[in-house]
Structures are given as C-alpha cells and as structure tokens.
Design a protein around this motif. Structure first.
Motif: not given
Length: 251
Positions: A195-204
């Motif tokens: 989830m944190l990776e997705r935030q970093v990638n701009g997905e969430i």
C-alpha cells in the motif's frame, strides 16, 4: 477534563455526513465539544451538487458548543484535506478527534477518546487513540495497545502529529533499510508495504498509510478499545476510498 475539538472531513455525501453528525450528538460530551468541519470543493461537475447539498446541511448543524466550517475554494483531495486540516487544528488546540463523513460513533466514543487523550497526554510512547477495532472471535481486554497508528475515528496530540512524515518515499526506504517490512505487514497478514509502495508510485493518495508508517518507525503505540466504538458505513461505493469492512455492532 479538557475536551478535544471534533473535526469532520466532508465532501459530497450529505446523507452520510448527516448520519455521522446525528450519531455524534448522542454522545455525552457533544454539547460541550467544539465541532469543526472541513468541506472539500468539488473536483468535477459531477461532484458539485453533492458538495453544495453537504454544505447546505452542515451550515445548519446545532447541538455542539460551537461550529466552525472551513469550505475549501479548490479541491484538495481527501489526503491533502486531512493532512492540512489536522495540522492546523492540532496546532491550534494541542489535541484533536478526527472523523470522516462515513463513520458512525457509539454514544461512548467521545467519552473514551477524551478520557484517553487526557490520561496519555504526557506518555511519549503513545502517539494516538483509535475508536475502531477490527472484529475478531476472541474476547479482548477493555483497552490495549498496538504499534503504529490508525485512521477510523482517532485522536492525537500535537506532539504525536508532529511525527507525521508525508514523504512516503522516505518512509518506505526506512522500512526496507531496517528490514521491517514483514513486521510492518503484521507478520505478512496484510500488505501494508504494498500500500505504501502504491502511494509512492502515485497509484493512491493515502494519508493513512503514511500515518501508520510514521508511527511504526518511531516505535509508537496506539490505544484501542476492546469493543469497537465506530461503525464504518461508507463501503457502498460512494466514497473516495472504496474498501469493504466487516463491522462490529456498536455497543
């Protein structure tokens, strides 16, 4: 006892907002509490009607010690609205109780939150207090601590929120560098690192995963009730984050 201001973050769901406010008004300390509402502006034409109806409702709320409404003149988005709003209010009052517009509180929620915020105010290891507990079959103690922080009906102090790091990349790097990702994922039981990776990638845009990571990396604790004092009624596809939860019945 010093009562924390209650802050509600709203957008374009007038019915959900009304349910949240009406549940709060059944709490013992509601009439003695300051209510502050952050109303985000519509991000597109489709959201405009809901935002206008929500604002029309909240302008006429009564039953609290005071009412303050901050109507955004541009769309902040959920994460930025919460980060900016919590920062400004906790800096002003020193403590805060935070709700979103789809959380129904038990009549005992404000009592639990305010008493806990007073009791642990000077306990540096405790970063926050949380009103929701995920349903499990085993009985739990009346209260207990979990490492990290949470987001479904919560409160903190300025000293706690000062540890919030909005930079997801830094948080993710620290978790990996210290080999903490499995522990961060509750020993692999939930993909918080992903989830944190997705935030970093701009997905969430999640602010909550950054709040959890900030507290976790500082080795801080959050106090939970043994029975949930929050019912999440927003899993109907109407919210910014559509996540399914299994709920406990309010006491």
């Amino acid at each position: 006892m010093k009562l924390a201001p209650i802050v509600i973050f709203t957008y374009n769901r007038p019915w959900h907002t009304q349910q949240t406010v009406e549940a709060l008004l059944k709490n013992e300390y509601a009439s003695e509490s300051d209510l502050i509402i952050f109303s985000d502006a519509p991000k597109n034409e489709a959201a405009k009607k809901g935002v206008e109806e929500t604002r029309s409702y909240i302008r006429n709320i009564t039953g609290f010690k005071s009412l303050r409404i901050i109507e955004r003149d541009r769309n902040f988005g959920l994460a930025n609205n919460i980060i900016d709003g919590v920062t400004s209010i906790v800096n002003e009052f020193g403590r805060i109780i935070v709700l979103e517009d789809d959380l129904l509180t038990s009549p005992y929620f404000l009592k639990f939150m305010n008493e806990a915020l007073s009791l642990y105010e000077d306990e540096e290891r405790v970063i926050s207090v949380h009103g929701y507990i995920y349903p499990i079959k085993k009985s739990l103690p009346d209260t207990f601590f979990i490492k990290g922080a949470d987001c479904l009906g919560w409160g903190t102090w300025k000293r706690g929120w000062d540890l919030f790091n909005s930079n997801g990349s830094e948080l993710l790097h620290c978790l990996k560098e210290r080999s903490l990702t499995r522990t961060f994922d509750f020993e692999g039981s939930y993909p918080y690192t992903r989830m944190l990776e997705r935030q970093v990638n701009g997905e969430i845009g999640s602010w909550a995963i950054r709040w959890y990571a900030s507290a976790f990396l500082e080795d801080k604790l959050t106090l939970y009730p043994g029975k949930s004092l929050i019912y999440h009624n927003g899993s109907d596809g109407s919210g910014t984050n559509s996540v399914s939860y299994t709920h406990l019945t309010l006491p």
